[in-house]
Scaffold this active site. Structure first.
Site, PDB file in Angstrom:
ATOM      1  N   ASP A 486     -76.740  -0.615 -13.080  1.00  0.00           N
ATOM      2  CA  ASP A 486     -75.574  -0.276 -12.278  1.00  0.00           C
ATOM      3  C   ASP A 486     -74.490   0.268 -13.206  1.00  0.00           C
ATOM      4  OD1 ASP A 486     -76.594  -1.039  -9.875  1.00  0.00           O
ATOM      5  OD2 ASP A 486     -75.790  -3.069  -9.935  1.00  0.00           O
ATOM      6  N   ASP A 793     -76.374  -6.347  -7.990  1.00  0.00           N
ATOM      7  CA  ASP A 793     -75.480  -7.446  -7.629  1.00  0.00           C
ATOM      8  C   ASP A 793     -75.376  -7.680  -6.118  1.00  0.00           C
ATOM      9  OD1 ASP A 793     -74.044  -5.209  -6.903  1.00  0.00           O
ATOM     10  OD2 ASP A 793     -72.512  -5.434  -8.443  1.00  0.00           O
ATOM     11  N   ASP A 797     -79.566  -4.965  -2.928  1.00  0.00           N
ATOM     12  CA  ASP A 797     -80.299  -4.697  -4.173  1.00  0.00           C
ATOM     13  C   ASP A 797     -81.530  -5.589  -4.297  1.00  0.00           C
ATOM     14  OD1 ASP A 797     -78.644  -2.711  -5.211  1.00  0.00           O
ATOM     15  OD2 ASP A 797     -77.251  -4.164  -6.081  1.00  0.00           O
TER      16      ASP A 797
END
Length: 1087
Positions: A486, A793, A797
């Protein structure tokens, strides 16, 4: 609820067809060897396969060997308990439905129990209401408002939260904990260490030898042989038990840390973070997507709140919660929406607490490396057993044919002359030697070295801000060839601030100056910021700075609103929320419909700038007029967004629209299904939020690149923002790299066919505006040719985290759903911590290889020396007690010394560890053969020519043999001590680098050295050794010392790149055919 369906039906993690060899990122084309010990992944592997490798292992002590593997019987019992408790929960639901139907005809006749505390409700009533989901009981308590009043809770500010208040609530209603299963005591480990079959045989032999010795030689002299073996066995057992017990304590503490969930609670008006174990009855708890419900409770308020109750009911369905169905069960997950709840039952007063206290959490989990090492231990053990039986047969034949002599040259056995007791004593000594060879030859401690290594690594990784949820993840990280990371919070600091703003059709500079905004726009903007949020603002009474909570983006916008003059509490009290559309990572925006005091309905939207802007048709100019958004103005705003994005700013647009009150659904069910209109919006503002790149992120990315690990950024942000951060972090080297497919948008990748995605996946460095499904598609494509680690997170996901070889969730911003789907939790959300995890993964494999090299050298040398001596002379230079001491050095102490080496930067200067790479590499074989040949040669020369070389011809024959055998034993031990340092660096010349930093290694080598001196100088009667003079001590040390320069010279000898196992397969095609048939059988049975 499309996202719910996607999450619920997320694919089970599967392994790619190809595995990766070190360094090349390509597949090796092999499914495995067909061996029961060849298991690519132990996650979701069929139970049949787990049983098969256990049955195939050569095991002397099953209770110890399989201690840290998954307990298959306990797993079955655990599933049965879970099934019963879930059945109970379903029965309660069914009973509730029947009762509800009956109560429509007959009025309720329930009565409340009298409260026995200062609170106006009895704990029995709360437990009954929560477990039975009894609405009538809730009504008797005065509804949610009445219950809150009885529990002395403010539904907005929560409980007071001082120490006295918390203690009273725990005394009356209990704590949010449940009894842990007691860890096994030291005595349990001591008992298990006794279970080794060879040690039991040795104890029996020692007792027999003790009895015969005392009978023939008297008590004072006759107990030495049997007593020394007994003492040596007890020492081995004690050291083993202490080592195993310490490991269990480490796993226990790590397991407790996994259960310690952190969440936010309202107390005294503040929104504070705390452990789930600190929740008390009466707490007001905000819930958002991905959270775990921390206690049984009732809903105070919520928008589109949907709960996944599968953890309790076993049914994969999403249950919507509202004031008509307000009951929430502890342990369930928030699948959608947000809300606040009032805790009514905690700990073992909840179904979840009962479930957790009824089952023991099994920390056992075999890892692929552990299974492979069991296979290696079995192979080595089989050789050892064969050798031991040969030695036993040869010695017995030589003994009974009169070819074994005492130290004085007299035959030990003479037919018809030797007494039965002396013959039995002789046989016992021979059996003892053979059994001791088995103890040394079968490396029981080899698979346990993995567990020791993992326990040590997991504890150290906690200090490096990584919490390991699955043991095998430590190993797999060493094989990772690509990391999909990310952007926000991982590569950046997650400290967001609004630094640019566009409103009234122009740029506002400075962006926090509210006087630059028109009055109407200012009031609408503040209303939108205050109501369309899941965050909160607390203003302390003392006039201190406002305390803002929520996600980093929410906090940045709320801070901006406060600086513009927003009074959060007052603004929220002016209007009421009718319905909400929580922010969605697929749609990239979230909205809320509010009813104002003058009975108007306004719908506020907030989200990705270009997506919200695309739905806008008007904007408010400087005169507070609503003006049509024409093409030139739209183009100008898009240019502003691109400029902000190019400056690595996250761009957020805020807009609203009016709506007719009469069109808003009145019925609750219709309102739940109502889609808030998101078109014909009026633009209020576009803000640019700065999230600085983390210090050290660029260096971390460069380190990964050097180590053969490709870092890819997968973000939901604008492609230009992603590009700017990627350039800053070093993921993109220059603007020239910022072209497709290196830089790609999520929807573009999504639109490709599976084959096309497969072709370009390896080329992608940055994916912008990606949805969770795009991330999942990328992971699936990459897994065909890579070992993939993924960071995430959010709840959405979870499928990608689950699908990846290694899922890395974020400890600060990560939801509980994301954490449960991951293998490792990065506690500080920092990419540098991800790199440290890669280093630890490589260290686990490297340390095990060091231990294998050391143990193999000892095994080969000890076996050859004893076998050659037994065949040629009928005597062995290393007796039972000496071999047990060598076994202790080699097994337990060796594992402690070598398996606890900390990772070095050198590990990141070589390619990833291939999952199919042989455990014993060509370099290790070279090192083992050089050292073993040297040790065997020197010690056999001493054995057969020692009397001459040591100038002992003129000594008494018995004394001379004792001195010679003592020198052989002492030199052998010193060879192992010096070689232990060689094993630290199998492929480096400087074996001393970092040695002083490893205190445990230095301590073990030091203790071993001191004990060896004591054994020779003081414990000769127990070990059948004699004291040595200074010259012989120097000789023994010199023999050991030579292994250092010899190892350095040996490292100059080149080795072939192709592993020896593959060379042998090439020369023996029949073996390849047999293994191919075994693989086919495994594939059929494993389906």
């Amino acid at each position: 609820m499309e996202d719910d369906d996607e999450f619920r039906d997320s694919p089970i993690r599967r392994r790619g067809i190809l595995d990766i060899e070190a360094g090349d990122g390509g597949g090796d084309g092999e499914e495995g060897t067909g061996s029961p010990f060849d298991i690519r992944s132990t996650k979701n592997v069929p139970v049949r396969r787990l049983r098969r490798w256990r049955q195939a292992a050569l095991v002397l002590n099953a209770s110890r060997r399989f201690r840290y593997t998954l307990d298959l019987k306990k797993q079955e019992a655990k599933k049965e308990i879970e099934r019963k408790i879930r059945t109970h929960a379903q029965v309660i639901r069914a009973a509730y439905l029947f009762k509800e139907a009956g109560e429509k005809v007959k009025a309720p006749s329930k009565t409340l129990s009298p409260p026995i505390s200062e609170y106006g409700v009895a704990i029995e009533d709360l437990i009954f209401m929560s477990r039975e989901h009894d609405l009538s009981m809730l009504q008797l308590l005065g509804g949610v408002a009445g219950l809150s009043e009885k529990l002395k809770t403010d539904t907005e500010k929560g409980i007071q939260g001082n120490d006295d208040d918390i203690l009273r609530r725990r005394d009356v209603f209990g704590s949010n904990t449940y009894p842990w299963k007691k860890p096994r005591s030291f005595w349990t480990f001591l008992w298990e260490a006794w279970q080794d079959l060879t040690l039991i045989i040795l104890i029996i032999a020692a007792v027999a030898s003790l009895a015969l010795g005392m009978k023939s030689e008297g008590i004072q002299q006759g107990w030495y042989d049997g007593g020394s073996i007994t003492f040596a066995v007890i020492l081995v057992i004690l050291v083993t038990a202490v080592s195993d017990y310490k490991q269990s304590l480490q796993f226990q503490s790590l397991n407790e840390e996994k259960q310690n969930i952190h969440l936010e609670v309202f107390r005294g008006g503040r929104r504070i973070e705390m452990s789930i174990f600190e929740i008390v009855v009466g707490d007001v708890i905000p819930l958002k997507i991905g959270d775990q419900v921390p206690a049984d409770g009732v809903l105070l308020s919520g928008q589109s709140l949907a709960i996944d109750e599968s953890s309790m009911t076993g049914e994969s369905r999403i249950v919507h919660k509202n004031l008509k169905a307000p009951f929430l069960m502890s342990g369930c997950k928030v699948a959608d929406g947000y809300g606040t709840m009032l805790a009514t039952s905690v700990g073992t007063n909840t179904e979840w607490g009962l479930l957790m206290s009824s089952i023991s959490v099994d920390t056992g989990e075999e890892t692929p490396l552990q299974v492979r090492l069991n296979g290696l231990a079995t192979s080595i053990g089989a050789v050892g057993l064969t050798v031991a039986f040969l030695v036993l047969a040869v010695l017995l034949i030589r003994y009974f044919t009169g070819h074994i002599q005492n130290a004085d040259g007299i035959d030990q056995f003479k037919a018809g002359k030797t007494s039965i007791s002396h013959a039995i004593d002789g046989v016992i000594k021979i059996v003892t030697i053979a059994v001791t060879i088995v103890v040394v030859a079968v490396p029981e401690g080899l698979p346990l070295a993995v567990t020791l290594n993992l326990a040590y690594s997991m504890r150290k990784m906690m200090k490096d801000k990584a919490l390991v949820r699955r043991l095998s993840a430590c190993e797999t990280m060493g094989s990772v060839t690509t990391i999909c990371s990310d952007k926000t919070g991982t590569l950046t600091l997650n400290q967001m601030t609004v630094v640019e703003a566009y409103a009234n059709g122009r740029k506002i500079n400075p962006p926090t100056d509210g006087s630059l905004l028109s009055s109407t726009l200012s009031s609408l903007l503040i209303e939108g910021v205050a109501l369309n949020t899941t965050g909160s603002v607390f203003v302390p009474a003392a006039g201190a700075d406002a305390e803002v909570s929520g996600s980093p983006t929410e906090k940045a916008i709320l801070y901006w609103g406060v600086k513009l003059g927003m009074n959060f509490a007052a603004e929220r009290s002016k209007s009421s929320i009718i319905h909400a559309f929580p922010f969605n990572s697929d749609k990239k925006r979230g909205g809320v419909a509010v009813k104002t005091a003058d009975m108007k309905v306004r719908i506020h939207w907030k989200g990705a700038a270009e997506i919200v802007l695309a739905s806008c048709t008007h904007y408010i100019d400087e005169t507070d007029s609503v003006v049509s958004l024409d093409e030139p103005k739209l183009r100008s705003l898009k240019m502003s967004i691109e400029d902000m994005a190019a400056g690595s700013l996250r761009c957020i647009a805020i807009a609203y629209r009016l709506y007719e009150l009469g069109k808003v659904p009145i019925d609750d069910e219709e309102l739940l299904r109502w889609e808030i209109p998101g078109d014909e919006l009026i633009l209020l503002a576009i803000v640019g939020i700065k999230d600085p790149c983390r210090p050290g992120a660029k260096e971390a990315v460069q380190l990964c690149t050097k180590a053969g690990v490709k870092v890819r950024m997968v973000t939901g942000d604008n492609l230009q923002t992603a590009k700017a951060i990627a350039l800053e972090c070093g993921i993109l080297a220059s603007d020239a790299d910022a072209s497709e497919p290196n830089l790609i948008e999520g929807k573009r990748f999504r639109a490709l066919s599976e084959d096309q995605r497969q072709d370009i996946a390896g080329k992608i460095s940055v994916m912008g505006r990606s949805s969770p499904n795009d991330k999942l598609l990328l992971v699936k494509a990459l897994k065909k040719s890579h070992v993939v680690a993924v960071t995430g997170d959010g709840t959405n996901d979870a499928p990608a985290l689950h699908e990846a070889d290694i899922g890395l969730s974020m400890g600060i911003q990560g939801t509980e759903v994301a954490k449960e789907s991951s293998d490792i939790i990065i506690l500080d959300d920092n990419f540098m911590s991800v790199v440290k995890v890669v280093k630890w993964g490589r260290s686990v494999y490297a340390n095990i290889q060091k231990f294998i090299q050391f143990q193999l050298t000892v095994n080969v040398a000890a076996l050859i020396i004893n076998v050659v001596a037994a065949f040629s002379t009928g005597n062995v230079p290393l007796n039972a007690v000496q071999l047990l001491w060598v076994n202790l050095i080699m097994d337990t102490l060796g594992a402690l010394a070598l398996a606890t080496e900390s990772p070095t930067d050198y590990l990141m200067h070589r390619p990833p560890v291939g999952r199919r790479e042989p455990l014993i590499t060509n370099i290790m074989w070279r090192n083992v053969l050089i050292q073993a040949v040297y040790q065997v040669t020197v010690l056999l020369v001493l054995q057969f020519r020692g009397l001459t070389l040591l100038h002992l011809q003129h000594e008494d024959r018995e004394q001379a043999n004792k001195i010679k055998n003592t020198v052989v034993f002492n030199a052998f031990v010193f060879c192992q001590l010096f070689n232990e340092l060689n094993a630290r660096k199998p492929d480096q010349f400087n074996v001393f680098e970092g040695m002083l930093k490893n205190r445990l290694f230095m301590g073990i080598v030091g203790v071993t050295l001191i004990l060896q001196v004591l054994i020779i100088e003081l414990l000769g009667k127990f070990t059948t050794t004699v004291r040595l003079n200074r010259k012989l001590w120097i000789l023994c040390i010199a023999i050991g010392f030579i292994s250092w320069p010899l190892a350095a010279i040996g490292k100059l000898i080149p080795v072939p790149q192709t592993p020896l196992s593959k060379i042998f397969k090439f020369h023996f095609p029949w073996r390849r055919r047999r293994e191919g048939q075994q693989r086919e059988e495994e594939d059929i049975l494993g389906q």
